[in-house]
Design an enzyme around this catalytic site. Structure first.
Site: not given
Ligand code: FMN
Ligand code: FAD
Length: 762
Positions: A485, A566
């Site tokens: 990504q 972003y």
């Molecule tokens: C610790 C952490 C770091 C994340 N970093 C990114 C990232 O670098 N790029 C991105 O698109 N989303 C990032 N996200 C968002 C996740 O990809 C995801 O969209 C979001 O956590 C919802 O999914 P979940 O409910 O399964 O956690 C991050 C989420 C968490 C928890």
């Protein structure tokens, strides 16, 4: 205690029964404008759970209702000449007239003073201790005090007509017919030995185009009889609302910020509505009645009792309204699903509220689920029938072994952008864990494009070697594919690590940030520099350089991060893009720069490798990006050559008011996928294999990304495969003894649970 109840529908009558049973000394008057036998509905349905609540609250009412019920188990979906049947659904139907008669008789036998043909006015009863406002969705009394109750009314997009028939349906029947003006659908079921209810529904614009807005009741009925003749077996349709100028109704979503005001208390449809397509209005009315009577019994002080009633009931009502909203939207958007094959169309319909899942359906009808799994597997090219999440998926030349994706997650543990051993172990373990695709975190294309000093990068030669090591591990030791990504933090850059003050600027050593316009993300943030054309060209080159480096690392797929506020996302949303040049203003203009970056990367990323784009499908802010805009954003990236849209939401503004819940962003993916007929990935609070199976089987997304669940369990997919009995899942050979023990433990746990269950039933 003197209680006056305005409205003798299910809510008012059942409240009077439960209250009078508990407090025989209470004087309760029910005022109803109609005659005892007038009613403009036909049948209502109840679940077993609601029946249990009625039984506990008033056994004599339950017994009489139970004698009058028609039970049925199956749901039939008639669509494009096919009928798909799912069993084990367990409904009970009763005539609304019969239900009211039972409640009226029971109330009268307890000494409730029932007065019919009385047009009640609350001011005539101002001195009552309690004034129950139970006069339905259209409540005139509530309207009078709308300010005090904080009433909101939201008319929905469909029109419907509630009819009866002598046709005997042996299943709950949904039928869909397309006309030159749009789709019409029927919800039909039997509710007594002779009669069935038929609700015909369509979009407002379809209704107008078909001339039904000016049609008489007879003409409307004739129209419905003609259109749905194949399902009526020669029987006529009947209306008991012929007195209305036009019997077609718009469903109105009723909500109230406060449910009581002085001695007046709202109950049933007057307090809240839930769309008839989940058949819960009468259930909520009866359960409100139980809740309010209980609260009044427990609390001598009126305000305390009302507060307790509202607090207790609001949560349940909200839960059902959320499910009802999903269901309402499904029926408002039948055209969206019209490209689905009948098998998937029916599955999507059955799971529309997102409350009923794959496992629930399996418990109800094992054969139905076996059929849909076989159908999905065959379509996906799997050798044998497998659970939906384990069907393979192809994007360009990339073959993914299953639908589970480790969502991008920033780990904030790099120095100068170089992923170290933590990343090898972290991403390596998740690749070993059985997911089909593992994404890196947002990997930043330049040092000033980082979110934090710990973010991963792709701008120096040593980054290539470090990433290559991780990619090689995934390719050599696992079956997972690995995606990169790429992103640039823009105005949300120069902030602290996730476990510090996340999203807040560094205490010192901040680097300058830039964005489309000089609008800071938060109060403590720097004002970003508005990007010049030269800045834009430089950043595009940085993206292209990073994509080239990613290719040398051997990544299988590339994702462009255009979400979460972003840089590229901040161009798309009007909340942070106030430019007056060709890159600001209309959505087309705001998309111009992200699309330029995408095209530049696509040009260097090989044609056989896929690219995805992550978007925020809503800003959750008035005046920001809406789900309709998201469809246009997805359309633009699709036209530019994106193979998949990764549908996230929000994080673009501090003003956001997200509506959280399980799978809360999945409806956006569903909308984009099925309106544009393109591949999507769903993400956001998807926590178990059952939800993944439901999303894939319903065609709400092609891939399902899980972030936090993969932090607590890198082996999410291995565990899910074992739990689902899917034995073709690849486990690292080194771990096979662990798999065998895990399977033994699962069998043992199932055996213990079965023994415990049989102990209870002995
Ligand atoms: C610790 C952490 C770091 C994340 N970093 C990114 C990232 O670098 N790029 C991105 O698109 N989303 C990032 N996200 C968002 C996740 O990809 C995801 O969209 C979001 O956590 C919802 O999914 P979940 O409910 O399964 O956690 C991050 C989420 C968490 C928890
Ligand atoms: C098409 C359709 C299908 C439905 N199907 C189902 C279903 O299958 N299952 C289900 O559970 N629910 C269903 N519902 C919802 C259900 O009908 C209502 O949610 C339920 O009746 C609510 O009960 P209530 O007592 O709050 O209001 P109502 O049933 O609307 O009762 C209010 C009463 O107040 C009376 N009234 C109004 N104003 C005055 C006044 N000023 N003075 C005296 N009396 C007054 C009215 O005449 C009425 O009798 C359906 C609704 C519709 C529209």
């Amino acid at each position: 205690m003197r209680i006056v109840c305005i409205g003798g529908g299910p809510a008012g009558l059942f409240f009077s029964i439960v209250m009078k049973s508990a407090r025989p000394d209470a004087k309760i008057v029910v005022l109803e404008r109609n005659r005892p036998d007038d009613t403009f509905g036909w049948g209502v349905v109840f679940s077993d759970q609601t029946l249990g609540n009625i039984a506990a609250a008033d056994p004599p009412t339950y017994e009489r209702i139970a004698q009058s019920f028609v039970h049925w188990d199956d749901i039939d979906v008639h669509y494009r000449g096919r009928t798909i049947r799912a069993g084990g659904q367990g409904f009970a139907g009763i005539a609304r007239k019969r239900l009211l008669r039972i409640l009226q008789e029971r109330a009268a036998s307890l000494g409730v003073d029932l007065r019919f043909e009385v047009e009640a006015d609350d001011e005539d009863h101002a001195r009552a201790d309690v004034l129950l406002i139970a006069d339905g969705a259209n409540s005139a009394t509530r309207r009078k005090y709308a300010g005090a109750f904080g009433t909101t009314l939201e008319p929905r997009r469909n029109r419907y007509i509630w009819l009866g028939t002598h046709r005997r349906f042996d299943a709950f029947t949904f039928a869909f017919e397309e006309t030159e003006h749009g789709w019409f659908q029927v919800h039909a079921y039997q509710f007594d030995a002779e009669l069935g209810t038929v609700i015909v529904e369509c979009r407002e614009e379809t209704w107008r185009a078909a001339g039904l807005d000016t049609a008489s009741a007879e003409e409307s009925i004739a129209f419905c009889e003609r259109l749905f003749a194949p399902y009526l077996g020669g029987h006529r349709l009947m209306s008991n609302a012929k007195h209305l100028a036009n019997p077609w109704i718009s469903f109105v979503q009723v909500n109230n910020a406060r449910w009581f005001h002085g001695n007046k208390v709202l109950i049933g449809d007057a307090a809240h509505t839930a769309h008839f397509s989940i058949g819960s209005g009468t259930k909520l009315a009866l359960e409100d009645a139980i809740g309010l009577a209980g609260a009044l019994r427990r609390n001598p002080e009126l305000t305390r009792a009302f507060e307790e009633y509202e607090a207790e009931r609001r949560i349940e009502v909200l839960r059902l309204q959320n499910a009802a909203r999903n269901s309402t939207e499904w029926f408002e958007n039948v055209a969206r699903y019209a490209s689905l094959e009948p098998e998937q169309f029916a599955y999507s319909l059955l799971t529309r509220s997102q409350r009923l899942t794959h496992d629930n359906l399996r418990l109800r009808d094992r054969q139905y689920i076996a059929n849909i799994e076989a159908w999905l597997s065959q379509r996906a090219g799997a050798r044998n029938p497998v659970p939906p999440m384990f069907t393979p998926f192809r994007l360009r030349e990339l073959e993914l072994p299953n639908r589970v994706v480790v969502s991008p997650m920033a780990m904030y543990s790099c120095v100068d952008g170089t992923p170290n051993d933590f990343y090898l172990v972290h991403l390596g373990a998740r690749a070993q864990g059985g997911a089909g695709l593992v994404f890196t975190e947002m990997t930043c294309v330049a040092p000033d494009g980082r979110i934090s000093p710990g973010c991963a990068g792709m701008w120096r030669e040593e980054h290539v070697a470090a990433w290559q090591r991780i990619v090689e591990f995934a390719h050599t030791y696992t079956r997972a594919k690995i995606g990169l990504q790429l992103g640039h933090a823009g105005p949300k850059g120069s902030t602290q690590r996730g476990w510090e003050e996340a999203d807040e600027p560094l205490p010192d050593g901040n680097w300058p940030v830039m964005g489309p316009s000089p609008i800071p993300f938060g109060e403590r943030h720097q004002i970003p520099r508005a990007m010049t054309r030269a800045d834009m060209e430089r950043v595009t080159e940085q993206f292209v350089r990073a994509a080239g480096m990613g290719l040398r690392c051997g990544f299988d797929m590339l994702e462009l991060h255009c979400a979460h506020g972003y840089l590229l996302s901040s161009f798309i949303t009007p909340l942070t893009n106030r430019r007056t040049d060709a890159y600001g203003g209309s959505l087309e203009n705001r998309l111009r720069y992200p699309l330029e970056v995408f095209a530049a990367i696509r040009a260097v990323w090989p044609a056989y490798k896929p690219m995805s784009v992550r978007i925020s499908a809503t800003d959750w802010v008035e005046g920001g990006i809406t789900p309709n805009d998201a469809v246009e954003i997805a359309r633009a990236f699709d036209a530019a050559g994106a193979d998949l849209i990764d549908v996230s939401a929000g994080q673009t503004s501090r003003l956001a008011q997200p509506v959280y819940g399980r799978m809360f962003q999945t409806p956006f993916s569903d909308k984009i996928r099925n309106e544009l007929r393109i591949a999507t990935m769903a993400v956001g609070n998807i926590t178990d294999a059952d939800q993944v199976n439901s999303i894939v089987a319903a065609g709400r997304a092609d891939l399902v990304a899980l972030a936090r669940p993969h932090l607590s369990d890198p082996y999410f997919s291995l565990h899910a495969a074992a739990q689902l009995g899917y034995d073709e899942q690849h486990w690292p050979e080194q771990y096979l003894p662990g798999r065998d023990q895990y399977l033994r433990n699962l069998r043992r746990a199932a055996q213990i649970a079965a023994e415990a269950a049989s102990e209870v039933t002995k």
